[in-house]
Structures are given as C-alpha cells and as structure tokens.
Design a protein around this motif. Structure first.
Motif, mmCIF file in Angstrom:
data_model
loop_
_atom_site.group_PDB
_atom_site.id
_atom_site.type_symbol
_atom_site.label_atom_id
_atom_site.label_comp_id
_atom_site.label_asym_id
_atom_site.label_seq_id
_atom_site.Cartn_x
_atom_site.Cartn_y
_atom_site.Cartn_z
ATOM 1 N N VAL A 1 39.507 13.158 -18.419
ATOM 2 C CA VAL A 1 39.411 14.606 -18.629
ATOM 3 C C VAL A 1 40.034 15.316 -17.438
ATOM 4 O O VAL A 1 40.194 14.748 -16.368
ATOM 5 C CB VAL A 1 37.943 15.042 -18.795
ATOM 6 N N GLN B 1 40.130 7.822 -4.031
ATOM 7 C CA GLN B 1 40.333 6.463 -4.540
ATOM 8 C C GLN B 1 39.977 5.411 -3.497
ATOM 9 O O GLN B 1 39.210 4.486 -3.776
ATOM 10 C CB GLN B 1 41.793 6.303 -4.987
ATOM 11 N N ALA C 1 46.650 5.224 -17.198
ATOM 12 C CA ALA C 1 45.500 5.992 -17.677
ATOM 13 C C ALA C 1 45.467 6.056 -19.195
ATOM 14 O O ALA C 1 44.412 5.902 -19.814
ATOM 15 C CB ALA C 1 45.529 7.403 -17.089
ATOM 16 N N TYR D 1 39.458 11.594 -12.173
ATOM 17 C CA TYR D 1 40.562 10.955 -11.469
ATOM 18 C C TYR D 1 41.044 9.691 -12.173
ATOM 19 O O TYR D 1 42.118 9.191 -11.868
ATOM 20 C CB TYR D 1 40.202 10.717 -9.996
ATOM 21 N N LEU D 2 40.277 9.213 -13.150
ATOM 22 C CA LEU D 2 40.782 8.119 -13.971
ATOM 23 C C LEU D 2 41.590 8.650 -15.153
ATOM 24 O O LEU D 2 42.138 7.884 -15.922
ATOM 25 C CB LEU D 2 39.637 7.240 -14.469
ATOM 26 N N GLY D 3 41.619 9.949 -15.305
ATOM 27 C CA GLY D 3 42.505 10.533 -16.307
ATOM 28 C C GLY D 3 41.877 10.789 -17.662
ATOM 29 O O GLY D 3 42.582 11.086 -18.611
ATOM 30 N N ARG E 1 44.437 2.711 -20.666
ATOM 31 C CA ARG E 1 43.019 2.451 -20.431
ATOM 32 C C ARG E 1 42.164 3.252 -21.403
ATOM 33 O O ARG E 1 41.218 2.737 -21.997
ATOM 34 C CB ARG E 1 42.651 2.797 -18.997
ATOM 35 N N ARG E 2 42.514 4.519 -21.582
ATOM 36 C CA ARG E 2 41.754 5.350 -22.513
ATOM 37 C C ARG E 2 41.831 4.768 -23.922
ATOM 38 O O ARG E 2 40.850 4.729 -24.658
ATOM 39 C CB ARG E 2 42.299 6.771 -22.508
ATOM 40 N N SER F 1 34.873 10.482 -11.563
ATOM 41 C CA SER F 1 35.811 9.417 -11.931
ATOM 42 C C SER F 1 36.449 9.699 -13.281
ATOM 43 O O SER F 1 37.605 9.344 -13.501
ATOM 44 C CB SER F 1 35.089 8.068 -11.960
ATOM 45 N N LEU F 2 35.696 10.306 -14.188
ATOM 46 C CA LEU F 2 36.282 10.712 -15.466
ATOM 47 C C LEU F 2 37.550 11.500 -15.199
ATOM 48 O O LEU F 2 38.549 11.366 -15.894
ATOM 49 C CB LEU F 2 35.307 11.578 -16.259
#
Lengths: 205, 205
Positions: free
Chosen positions: B172, B108, A117, B168-170, A120-121, B165-166
């Motif tokens: 926020v 997911q 994560a 669970y994608l990490g 990716r960020r 998704s913001l």
DNA sequence: TTAGGAAATCTAACAACGTTAGAAACGGGT
DNA sequence: ACCCGTTTCTAACGTTGTTAGATTTCCTAA
C-alpha cells in the motif's frame, strides 16, 4: 515425436529438482548458503545449467517465495476448518506466526524487499484471500459491518506480519509471539465489535 | 602529547565522515549501492582505510542502524509532545510509518535480519522506551490497567512495524499505511479500554 | 637538521559471488 | 555412418568483502 515430450518431461523434472534443492539449502542452512554453485552441486550439475531453467537467481528465489506461500496457504486452510468463528481468527494468527517460526529462512525471503514487489504481492494473494474469507464470515457472524473491509484486512495482515517479525527478528520467542498475535487479533476484533453498537450499523471512523 | 590528541581527533573525524558518506549512499541509492569501495571513493580514500575504523561491513552498517534509531527517536519525541493522550498515540503511529516512508532504505537496514539480533534490539531500546512511556501515561489517563504491560507494548510495536512494512514492501502507499496505523492503534486502544469495564480493574485475559 | 620508527595509506591480491561465452559431448533422425 | 540440435561443461569476466605487504607520511629524538 515421443522423444521430444520425454525431453520436455526431463527438463521439467530437473527444473523441479533445482527448486527442491534450493528449498532444502535455504531451509537448512539459510539464505547465505543459497548460491547458484551450491544448488548446482546438490543436483549434480555445473552452475550454468541453472540458467537454462531460470533467467537469473531472482527468478529462482521467486519460485521459492511462491512455494512458501503455497505452503502457508495449506496451513491456513487447515486452521480455517475451526468451526468457531472467533477461535478461527485466532487460529489463523497463531498459524501465521508458527509458520514464521518453523520456516524462518523461507519466511525471510517471502518478505525480502529485494524480491519484486509486484511478484510478491501476486504470490501472496491467495493467502490474503483466505484471510478475507475468514474476516467476511466473522463479521457476518457477529453482525459487524466494517466501515472499510479492505482496510480491515490490511490492518490484520500487517499486524500478523509485524508480530511474526518480532519473533524471527529475535525480539521475542516464537511461543510468545504466537500468544501475542492471538491477543492482538482478539483485541482488534473486540474493537471492531465495539465500534458497531449492537444495531448492526458502522460507527464513526 | 598534543599531536596524539590531534591524531585521535582526525581519526574520529574521518570515521564520522565514513559514516556520513555511507548514510548518504544508502539513503540516496539504496542498499545495493552501499559497497566498501563506493564509500571509500566518496571520502576520497582507498577501500582498506574503512577497515581501520570498522572491523567489517556489518559493523559499519550497524552504525547506520544506530543512527537511524536515533533519528526515529527525535521524531518520536516530537510526536510525543502532543497534549491529548489519545492523539499522542495515533501521532506516534503516524510518525513511525512516515519515517519508514521518508527513509525507506534506512528503515530496511534497521530491520534487516542479517544484522545481529542482539545489537538491533539494543539500539532500538530507547525508541521502544518512548512507546512504553506513552502507553503508561495513556493507560493512567484512561484508568486502564493492562493485564500485561510488556505484552501490550510488544503488540503495539509489532503492529506498527507490520503496517509500516505494508508500505515499504509495496503493498500500500505510505499515506494509506499511515492511516491504517492510526486506525489500528485506535482500535487496539479501544479494545483495551473495553476490556477494562469502567471500574478500573483488568478484565479477563 | 637529520636518522629512525610508528602510524597511515595504497596497491595488489584472494576467495566467492552471479553471470556469460564458447567449446565439447551427447543423441536421435536421415 | 553422418549430421545437427540440444545439453552440458570449462573458463572466464566483473564485482563483492577482506587481507597482506609495500610505501609513504610525519612526529620524535639524537
């Protein structure tokens, strides 16, 4: 001493060739075909050679993710040249969804929860910065003072990703998704303008 | 004859136990731990038994995806009981993001591009229908005539997914994502109301 | 009660994956 | 001409999804 620099050059070169081969396999045959052995075969090496350039497969994939974001960045910059501030925003939206449609497998790994994560960020940051720039100039052009700028950006970014995903997850066609993204952006921006009641002050949340 | 029905019952029972075991592994240890052998061990069978109940792993995973959507559906129905039409919409948004936060691994696989697009759309349909219902009553309550109803739904659905998704994608935290989703929905709905200039007729697209 | 046969289950294996160890080949510097 | 570090390969390990074939279980029918 010149031989060592040449060797370093060759090393960097094969490293680059590995990335390019991996990118080609990914874009043409999808993530399922992206195996170490396949990549090694394409660059005419045996599999373990890959591990002399990348710690593991994840590190190689991360390179592809970074490449994808660089690619997206250039297309964003092109869309950002649109002079009209409103159309510039919808252009970005359209461009984002178009990217997802033209590079579906790349887009997939760019948003794969399996890749770290934080990394990716990090690689996505420059692209998001473009969005931030555009939103800044847009709000200035319309005398809109956003209550929370970062929040606004995150909403836009999330919305774009969500609608692009509608396309690459197969819910709607890419053309329609592009149109949806444009409309969604228009609506959100209209909402933000409406919240700012013409005197230039932010409305209640 | 009664023995065959009992056997069928037992078959259905172990099938259900397999699904439950798979669900438990997925939710507690993530998608990486979801292997056939692991599931078989948990239900105290050998691996090939799983293939007597599911054609392959994808079919089993699809069952988990369906279960996930049923779960989301019940939580949606609960949120849909909010009497106020506006808060009902933001409740749905918040609930959607909360679901993604409370069942990250399930969320997911529910949105994994690897599972068949048609099947995914099929199992997601009832959940989307709830959203459609809510949007219908909302627009009626506000005398808003949407230019394209399906388009509006797709925008909402995509937006919710993107903002969830913001989280669970990490990018926020989940709390912030919930707030973002509520704000995004509020803004979009405000935009749609603004497009309909009080006389109850749709504005230009 | 017992022989037969279908259903259920297991063990063993296959191919492919990411990854690593150790041997072999290469190539420039003394 | 030798030597040593780098590069490269072959072979293997452990794990994955999946299948074939043997074995066991258990109901039915004589």
């Amino acid at each position: 001493m010149s031989t060592s620099t040449r060797r370093a050059r060759e090393r960097a070169n094969t490293r680059e060739r590995i990335i390019e081969a991996a990118l080609h396999v990914l874009e043409t045959e999808g993530v399922a075909a992206l195996t170490i052995r396949r990549i090694a075969t394409d660059v005419e090496y045996s599999a373990p050679v890959v591990y002399q350039h990348f710690a593991n497969k994840d590190a190689l994939v991360l390179e592809l993710v970074a490449h994808g974001h660089r690619l997206m960045l250039t297309e964003f910059r092109r869309a950002a040249q649109e002079p009209d501030t409103d159309r510039r925003m919808t252009c970005i939206a359209s461009q984002y969804v178009r990217f997802a449609g033209e590079h579906p497998h790349l887009f997939q790994v760019m948003n794969d929860p399996m890749v770290d994560a934080d990394e990716r960020r990090r690689v996505a940051e420059p692209v998001i910065d473009v969005l931030k720039e555009l939103l800044t100039t847009w709000s200035a052009a319309h005398d809109v003072v956003l209550a929370d700028f970062d929040q606004a950006c995150e909403i836009l970014w999330g919305t774009l990703y969500g609608i692009a995903s509608l396309s690459y997850l197969g819910s709607v066609g890419n053309d329609r998704a592009r149109y949806l993204a444009e409309q969604a952006l228009r609506t959100i921006l209209l909402g933000w303008r409406t919240e700012t009641p013409a005197n230039g002050r932010p409305a209640s949340s």
